[in-house]
Design an enzyme around this catalytic site. Sequence first.
Site, short mmCIF file in Angstrom:
data_model
loop_
_atom_site.label_atom_id
_atom_site.label_comp_id
_atom_site.label_asym_id
_atom_site.label_seq_id
_atom_site.Cartn_x
_atom_site.Cartn_y
_atom_site.Cartn_z
N LYS A 286 33.13 61.36 49.88
CA LYS A 286 32.08 60.34 50.66
C LYS A 286 32.81 59.61 51.64
O LYS A 286 33.47 58.75 51.14
CB LYS A 286 31.30 59.52 49.62
N GLU B 28 42.59 52.41 44.56
CA GLU B 28 43.32 51.85 45.81
C GLU B 28 42.76 50.57 46.53
O GLU B 28 41.57 51.00 47.11
CB GLU B 28 43.79 52.81 46.80
N CYS C 28 44.95 47.89 54.32
CA CYS C 28 44.72 47.02 52.92
C CYS C 28 46.00 46.55 52.72
O CYS C 28 46.07 45.41 51.87
CB CYS C 28 44.46 48.29 51.89
N GLU D 180 41.54 38.35 50.68
CA GLU D 180 41.77 39.08 51.72
C GLU D 180 40.90 39.09 52.95
O GLU D 180 39.70 38.94 52.86
CB GLU D 180 41.49 40.41 51.08
P1 NAI Z 1 33.55 48.77 50.35
O1 NAI Z 1 34.38 48.75 49.36
O2 NAI Z 1 32.06 48.55 50.19
O3 NAI Z 1 33.53 50.27 51.06
C1 NAI Z 1 34.38 51.55 50.83
C2 NAI Z 1 33.44 52.70 50.48
O4 NAI Z 1 32.87 52.65 49.13
C3 NAI Z 1 32.54 53.15 51.39
O5 NAI Z 1 32.35 54.64 51.57
C4 NAI Z 1 31.33 52.49 50.90
O6 NAI Z 1 30.14 53.29 51.00
C5 NAI Z 1 31.60 52.90 49.62
N1 NAI Z 1 30.72 51.76 48.65
C6 NAI Z 1 30.15 50.62 48.65
N2 NAI Z 1 29.47 50.37 47.79
C7 NAI Z 1 29.53 51.23 46.64
C8 NAI Z 1 29.18 51.38 45.25
N3 NAI Z 1 28.53 50.43 44.55
N4 NAI Z 1 29.63 52.37 44.45
C9 NAI Z 1 30.26 53.41 45.23
N5 NAI Z 1 30.73 53.44 46.20
C10 NAI Z 1 30.30 52.36 47.28
O7 NAI Z 1 34.17 47.96 51.54
P2 NAI Z 1 33.22 47.50 52.94
O8 NAI Z 1 32.13 46.74 52.21
O9 NAI Z 1 33.37 48.42 54.09
O10 NAI Z 1 34.53 46.18 53.27
C11 NAI Z 1 34.34 45.01 52.65
C12 NAI Z 1 35.68 44.41 52.36
O11 NAI Z 1 36.48 45.37 51.56
C13 NAI Z 1 36.46 44.48 53.43
O12 NAI Z 1 36.35 43.04 54.28
C14 NAI Z 1 37.87 44.48 53.09
O13 NAI Z 1 38.13 43.04 52.64
C15 NAI Z 1 37.72 45.24 51.98
N6 NAI Z 1 38.23 46.67 52.09
C16 NAI Z 1 39.37 47.12 51.70
C17 NAI Z 1 39.76 48.61 52.12
C18 NAI Z 1 41.25 48.80 51.65
O14 NAI Z 1 41.44 49.90 52.02
N7 NAI Z 1 41.70 48.20 50.73
C19 NAI Z 1 38.88 49.29 52.99
C20 NAI Z 1 37.86 48.73 53.34
C21 NAI Z 1 37.48 47.58 53.06
#
Ligand code: NAI
Length: 489
Positions: free
Chosen positions: A194, A268, A302, A400
């Site tokens: 996904k 991760e 990240c 972060e």
């Molecule tokens: P997120 O963690 O919500 O999204 C990442 C993925 O998880 C997306 O595909 C999303 O659709 C999915 N997702 C969201 N809620 C879920 C759930 N309850 N169960 C399963 N999958 C779910 O990240 P978001 O909202 O885009 O960004 C928020 C913050 O997260 C950012 O501001 C940043 O600080 C952090 N982030 C960290 C990343 C990393 O690589 N460590 C990458 C993206 C965001």
Amino acid sequence: MNDANPTASASTASMWEYAPAPERTPLEIDDRYGLFINGEFRSPNSRRWFESLNPATGEVLSKVANANQQDVDDAVSAARQALPSWSRLSGQERAKYLFRIARRIQERARELSVLETMDGGKPIKESRDIDIPLAARHFFYHAGWADKLQWAFAGATPRPVGVCGQIIPWNFPLLMAAWKIAPALACGNTCVLKPAETTSLTALRLAEIFQEAGLPPGVVNIVTGAGKTGQLLAAHEDIDKLAFTGSTEVGKKIAEVAAVGDRRLTLELGGKSPHIIFADAALDQAVEGVVNGIWFNQGHVCCAGSRLLVEESIQDEMIRRLKHRLGSLRVGDPLDKNTDIGAINNPEQLDKIKGYVEAGQAEGAVLHEVTTQSLPKKGLWFRPCFLTGVQPSHVIARDEIFGPVLAMMTFRTPEEAIKRANNSPYGLAAGVWTDKGARIFEMAKRLQAGVIWCNTYNQFDAASPFGGVKESGFGREGGRHGLRAYVRI
Ligand code: NAI
Ligand code: MG
């Protein structure tokens, strides 16, 4: 704050301007994209679609299917059905598919780079020179392992784990898809991936590449949608292994769901990585490392080196050099080959970044940014910046931010540098710059981080394992270590 400076004189602002150099590769984008299930694109059961925007212009690029429970069920059962024959295939045969996919990514690299940049907002020079070549590299690398798995785990017989559910974020869309899919396939597993809701388009092109490579139907399935779809996939009872990259907040939720039943999990998550500069470091290179560490990809990384720890004696010199370097970074059209810093991926992220910089200033930190270069009128933009006068207790030193915002602090002794660096719930990466080899080894031994870069930063390769400790997650991706998550022994 962060608006174009109306007082900057046009002549000074334009004296060093580059002529526009937009990437003009023609690109066909369909009006809408279905789900990729059992080897073909199909309309979602939900009959619902959502828009994917270009964050640099606000224009709608395409519509993407919003997968519901039935869609996720279909994808998982396609992966389940494909599993026996895919996992029985010899490693040599699986390798051929992976090689073909890697070659096709190379052949379609220009198109993929342009699409990645349009859909996600990152500069073309990064998608062209980093993301897409590395995505191909991950398929090449894992093709090499497919028929050598018994040597990866000496004395054991590695077997596939089964059906893998894989959820990825928007910061490196195609690269994250490759990180997840390539090792899974090499080890004989099947997948349901996904992508993130703002950046699904390159994953869907990758699905076209799977078709071109003749990958058997159901071996990889792609379900698009937002958090709800991710939740459905994470909670699906017929998944044997879950891999997630994204926020620590969602990672914790997924860990709860995955704790039920016999399910493998790798996470991760986020970071607040320390970047430590000793006074004896080669400062020109160190400054470039810092620039690359935090302003690369708008700080949507990240492992971004977001906490700069500078030895006190060189603080003023570092501030001077960073200010100077900030002035030469070009923010704007991501498709322009001279652009260093593209668009912020989504409006929520932009608000979050702005909020943090305001909070930092409210706590007493001083903002340094360059406002003489004007920003495009439309789209989501944030000027790269750094803050001084930051205390370890400040929110900008702890959270972060995931944007081009660097928090600068100082230290006096190596001991203090280590204490400050390790004072974080995260432990993804760290950077150390010094001329002394012995100090590098000592620091690397004592820093709590999954990845430690010495006299460099943000270097990645498929052969090198990546992943965190503490709240940055567990499990490794890449290298021989990364294979471990995708085999049963
Ligand atoms: P997120 O963690 O919500 O999204 C990442 C993925 O998880 C997306 O595909 C999303 O659709 C999915 N997702 C969201 N809620 C879920 C759930 N309850 N169960 C399963 N999958 C779910 O990240 P978001 O909202 O885009 O960004 C928020 C913050 O997260 C950012 O501001 C940043 O600080 C952090 N982030 C960290 C990343 C990393 O690589 N460590 C990458 C993206 C965001
Ligand atoms: Mg988009």
